[in-house]
Design an enzyme around this catalytic site. Sequence first.
Site, PDB file in Angstrom:
ATOM      1  CB  CYS A  52      -0.950   0.101   1.121  1.00  0.00           C
ATOM      2  SG  CYS A  52      -1.751   1.450   1.306  1.00  0.00           S
ATOM      3  CB  CYS A 100       1.340   1.224   4.417  1.00  0.00           C
ATOM      4  SG  CYS A 100      -0.539   0.928   4.904  1.00  0.00           S
TER       5      CYS A 100
END
Length: 446
Positions: free
Chosen positions: A364, A367
């Site tokens: 991600c 993230c």
Amino acid sequence: LLRLHVRLAAAEPSRHPKFIAFRGYPCSGTMQLAQANKSVRAASVQGPHAARINLRRAMRAAPRVNAAAVETKVDWASVAKELDPKSPLEIMDHALKTFGTEIGIAFSGAEDVALIEYAHLTGRPYRVFSLDTGRLNPETYQLFDAVEKHYGIHIEYTFPDAQETMELVRNKGMFSFYEDGHQECCRVRKVKPLRRQLKTLQAWITGQRKDQSPGTRMAVPVVEVDPVFEGQEGGPGSLIKYNPLSNMSSAEVWNFLRVMGVPTNKLHACGYISIGCEPCTRPVLPNQHEREGRWWWEDSTAKECGLHSGNIKKEDGTSEERKAERDLWIDGSAVATLDKAAAEKLAAGDRDQDTLLVLYAPWCPFCQALEPQYEALAKQLAGGHVRVAKYNADVDKEWSKANLGLTTYPTIVMLPKNKSGFIKYPSERRDPETLGMWVKTVAGTA
């Protein structure tokens, strides 16, 4: 000598009454002193508009700069490096000196009025343009008028195409952006008119600052070849962009505005910091970031990955799982790593200390962007009563949803000591300061 008088007049008008008429469109250094005196005499007889007209003639006569020629001769990255430690006034002076009347100041009706004040202080002629989207606040229109009168200038307003705007509203209504995002409306009302305006220029000046949108505006050089828009010559590299306020903070800009006594938008006194169109702007609370007052309904989708975003669709219609090049928070990180057994133990309420836990997926991008900020927080809290930890929830999404409140990546939760359940961090602001304050409010200091 004339420019020196103009600068002195700007600082102490009462001591230089003959030069008051030049406020807003200062005399070009190329004007003869006799022409300037003639303009002043005309102004004293015919009123302030006469001075404005005479100065406009002088401004039009200023030397034009060929942006394409400048582009082939100038290494703008080196210029940016050289100008970076300079003051906004020096950067503004460089812009106006380099491009003459072929550069325009983009004025949005907010705190970027500082740009106009800096331009005025250089003693050089300058142009100001603004985009009237048709959806601005009344207070913004009032500021436009106040600025024109304060500096004795005429702002060059540009408007969206009437036919295209009418079709958008007829087909999708007045507030379609609340449902399908602001990009389409902004493209019609802002981006296209801006492109049209910039095609008449060789360079432009914006009020962008590095601190306005952490993570996306941190790379804001004080001058650059515009990577998006085109100028008069057309094609990539045909437009130069100056950002004189790049290294200033909001507090520094506002201190400058207060000291100089310039007009400001009345909405700033009502909690508005970043000001755009009326339907897309709202006031922010104390300590909220200024950009949280714009397009707030899109924050969650703009800063999070869906749980199934890791699936890549292939040409044959099938999909495969997205792979990350590496895990996050490794190699001596201050962030503790939890395996499935440790996560299950915490979820069941077996906790000997408060634990701040990020549920993440290595693939991600949000993230990945969180990694340095979360690491910084872990170092700040090291040795205290709150453990900062991570769990790769992508290995078992369904269990993480049911037991730890996973909804999107990243999800951050506080697991209180000696208690079951969790407290979910509700904001998309994930900088160490904001996260640290939140941890303190839910976990205390000891």
